[in-house]
Enzyme design. Structure first.
Site, PDB file in Angstrom:
ATOM      1  N   CYS A  25       0.752  -1.148   0.029  1.00 43.59           N
ATOM      2  CA  CYS A  25       0.144   0.056   0.111  1.00 43.59           C
ATOM      3  C   CYS A  25       0.976   1.246   0.131  1.00 43.59           C
ATOM      4  O   CYS A  25       0.772   2.169  -0.658  1.00 43.59           O
ATOM      5  CB  CYS A  25      -0.913   0.088   1.252  1.00 43.59           C
ATOM      6  SG  CYS A  25      -2.159  -1.156   1.199  1.00 43.59           S
ATOM      7  N   ASP A 428      36.046  19.626  17.634  1.00 41.69           N
ATOM      8  CA  ASP A 428      36.543  21.086  17.668  1.00 41.69           C
ATOM      9  C   ASP A 428      36.981  21.233  19.090  1.00 41.69           C
ATOM     10  O   ASP A 428      36.257  20.632  20.046  1.00 41.69           O
ATOM     11  CB  ASP A 428      35.441  22.060  17.366  1.00 41.69           C
ATOM     12  CG  ASP A 428      35.936  23.645  17.154  1.00 41.69           C
ATOM     13  OD1 ASP A 428      37.007  23.606  16.706  1.00 41.69           O
ATOM     14  OD2 ASP A 428      35.267  24.121  17.861  1.00 41.69           O
TER      15      ASP A 428
END
Length: 752
Positions: A25, A428
């Site tokens: 479906c 970082d």
């Protein structure tokens, strides 16, 4: 596709689609949407009942697309503000309808099932339930009332030129039922009314359990929505009014009393209080708020009355964006799902062919129509593609929801999938490993007096002086320059000067030199503040800074060199403390087999000192912002699948270059939108948690897909060979989908 790509106004929208029963479906709806003029791409998620569509608004509207879906037999409506409520109501109606049909089916089937079991054990006296008109009267309401949805679904599916699960169930049960009707009213022989009735009952039971289980997969969204208060107190025309939160508009003055949740985002106008922001940042300690501070909707005002100006309401609040992000992630498709989608598209027609072939072969071999019919029915009933269709999206839903509950926002299923394969993480330094709130720790003057004039510091042999007045003058001039910069190190100098009661003069000709430092003119003197590269590029003898700079950097401090009128003037040392949990996070990542790399614009010594504190062995220091993306690519060229973790603003190019970008922050606009994964709590320990969530989700998906494929691979041949009765086949089919959803729900109990 070229025309589609050239669309003038591309928009993205979501439709809620109800009435889908299996993967066939959802594949059909997706096929229709993608085949519509004006649609650039469309994806349909069976587990969420949602269609996510990218379309050209100049060619077609979302309302027209909803009509397209409705035309092929489903119900569709635009996902708006009340979409979750409407979806929940639709699911509740579906469950209520399934319950009603199931109860009728169970009441009619149970007598036949009981008689069949007693007959097998040789108990007499109940055979009348299996002969004559009684089984016909019991099976008929099951077939045409309880099983009506399968006929309707099959008709709509076949009408549009495709086939789904409803076709299989309708054909299988109809074959058994109508064969039995013919036997009952025209001749004598064994009937199979109990088989058709019990199959429908079991399939409905499976659908009922599946609908209830699928409802539990979206609990994360419900919890997030539950954080929003229903009403808010605002001041309008000098009066305090209690209104619905949805009616608050930007500019309204909102009153929040102690113990109440803040209804929308805004800025404090009056009052002092502490606000519990743990739902957003993960920090257990309340945050002090005073006039000028920002407040976020759904956080809790603890102990003071606050008046604030509403700035972001409705869809624009931080919480609304988080909810939208989670909804989009839950509705997205992971790449691993493509295989299941492709198979589902061909599955039902293939099963129909196998069933017909099974009937023909058995009829030729035995000459018995009943035997051939029963094996035909067994093949049809056991082969349901629902488990395949639910295997991936249910796990993605629960996995992204579990992540959201722990402050980890996956932007889509593809990012959740890719994260499990990461072999290297680049961190970082500033604001990620460290708190990003540096403080001035030392001020050192070169020469006799940094503020003496243009020639100050000339000929200085070092910068180890500790003259308080000279240090104050150096700090004053440096703060004047740095007042124009938004860099955290610059702000630390300004804050230090203000804390010392220094009046900061104005600077002119300010210039930011990315990767080097800043320059400006203060009181007629040219000042340079930055690193060794800056001094060397301007022809300033950096040797005067050398000894003190090396000492500061060996202590993990950032040494900011100051030159006045072309001469060394001093050094200001700034230290950024390591976040709590950073070292633990690094060790956990190493335990997961991930290579951890730190990247920073700081010099090598400072970077190595910070790296040593948290246990990172590989350091990329003195990397300019524009070069971070190149370092990501370099690591990828070494064969790593790379994750980049940054603040979501300065690190945007590197985040984009990485296989998975992770923004670490406190729920700001940019952080939420910047990366593939947002770590709301700002704690590095969220990174291994995200990887573990990804790995566990992928493990569950693979388990689901394995059992879905295994079930059909084994079940269909067994049924075709005549070793499986239709009733057992129906039970197996009904519970295959339930088992997949239940396995996905286990993720809710996974400990991050």
């Amino acid at each position: 596709m070229a025309d589609k790509a050239a669309a003038q106004e591309v928009r993205k929208g979501t439709l809620i689609v109800t009435g889908m029963s299996c993967a066939a479906c959802s594949a059909r709806v997706e096929r229709v949407l993608n085949g519509t003029d004006g649609v650039i791409s469309a994806g349909v998620n069976l587990a969420t009942n949602k269609a996510t569509i990218e379309y050209d608004a100049d060619q077609i509207s979302l309302e027209k697309l909803a009509e397209k879906v409705t035309d092929i037999g489903y119900q569709a409506f635009k996902a708006e503000d009340d979409a979750v409520d409407r979806e929940q109501k639709a699911r509740s109606r579906e469950i209520a309808r399934l319950k009603g049909r199931f109860y009728v089916a169970a009441a009619c089937s149970l007598p036949m099932l009981l008689a069949m079991i007693l007959h097998l054990f040789g108990v007499k006296g109940f055979d009348w339930l299996m002969t004559g008109l009684v089984p016909f009267l019991l099976a008929t309401p099951v077939q045409f009332y309880s099983g009506a949805q399968f006929y309707v679904g099959a008709y709509r599916s076949l009408k549009s030129g495709s086939a789904n699960m409803d076709v299989l169930v309708a054909m299988g049960t109809s074959a058994a039922y109508f064969y039995s009707v013919v036997i009952t009213f025209t001749t004598s022989g064994h009937v199979y009314f109990e088989s058709s009735a019990i199959i429908i009952t079991l399939v409905l039971l499976g659908k009922l359990l599946e609908a209830a289980a699928r409802g539990r997969t979206s609990e994360a969204i419900k919890k997030l929505m539950g954080l929003v208060p229903k009403t808010a107190w605002v001041i309008r025309n000098g009066q305090e009014l209690e209104i619905a939160v949805a009616e608050v508009v930007p500019g309204d003055v909102v009153i929040v009393r102690p113990g109440e949740r803040i209804p929308v985002d805004g800025q404090v106008l009056e009052g002092h209080s502490a606000v519990d922001e743990s739902m957003l940042t993960g920090e257990s300690l309340p945050v002090e708020k005073e006039p000028g501070d920002a407040v976020t909707g759904a956080t809790i005002n603890k102990n003071g009355l606050l008046k604030f100006r509403a700035e972001k309401t409705g869809k624009d609040t931080v919480l609304a964006r988080i909810i939208r992000l989670v909804e989009e992630a839950q509705g997205s498709k992971a790449p691993i799902q493509r295989l299941a989608d492709v198979i589902s598209g061909y599955f039902v027609p293939a099963v129909l062919g196998i069933a017909v072939l099974t009937f023909i072969i058995w009829y030729i071999l035995t000459g018995e129509f009943a035997t051939a019919l029963i094996n035909f029915t067994s093949v049809l009933v056991i082969a349901c593609p629902c488990a395949l269709g639910l295997a991936t999206p249910t796990a993605i839903m629960v996995g992204t929801g579990k992540g959201a509950e722990n402050g980890i926002l996956f932007k889509g299923g593809e990012h959740l999938e890719r994260a499990h394969s990461l072999t290297a993480i680049i961190l970082d330094k500033t604001g990620t490993i460290t708190k990003g709130e540096p403080q001035v720790t030392d001020v050192r003057v070169c020469g006799a007096d940094a503020g003496a004039g243009a020639g100050a510091g000339a000929g200085a042999e070092g910068c180890a002086g500790t003259d308080a007045d000279a240090e104050g003058r150096l700090l004053r001039l440096a703060a004047a320059v740095e007042k124009n910069s938004e860099h955290p190190l610059a702000q630390a100098i300004v804050i230090k000067a203000r804390d010392n009661g220094i009046t900061i003069p104005e600077a002119t000709s300010f210039e930011a030199l990315p990767g080097y430092g800043v320059a400006a003119v203060v009181e007629g003197q040219t000042l340079l503040i930055g690193n060794t590269r800056l001094m060397e590029s301007k022809g300033i003898a950096a040797e005067a800074f050398q000894e003190q700079r090396v000492l500061f950097e060996s202590q993990g401090k950032t040494a900011m060199l100051v030159a006045i009128a072309g001469q060394p003037a001093g050094i200001i040392a700034v230290a950024d403390t390591v976040k709590e949990g950073s070292a633990e996070a690094v060790q956990t990542l190493k335990g997961l087999g991930v290579t951890v790399v730190m990247i920073t614009g700081d010099n090598e010594r400072t970077a190595q000192a910070i790296a040593a504190q948290v246990g990172i062995d590989r350091v990329l220091a003195e990397v300019l912002p524009e070069d971070k993306a190149q370092q990501v690519e370099k690591l990828k060229s070494e064969g790593h699948l790379v994750g980049m973790v940054g603040d979501g603003i300065n690190d945007a190019p590197a985040l984009a270059a990485a296989d998975v970008g992770m923004a670490i922050g406190t729920g700001t606009d940019v952080a939420i939108e910047a990366a593939d994964i947002t770590l709301m709590h700002g704690d590095l320990r969220s990174i291994p948690q995200a990887l573990r969530m990804s790995r566990q989700t992928m493990r569950v998906i693979k388990q689901n897909l394995f059992w879905a494929f295994f079930y059909n691979t084994v079940g269909i041949p067994v049924a075709a060979l005549g070793f499986l009765s239709p009733v057992i086949a129906g039970a197996a089919m009904a519970f295959s989908s339930v088992s997949v959803v239940s396995n996905s729900l286990r993720l809710k109990r996974f400990r991050l």
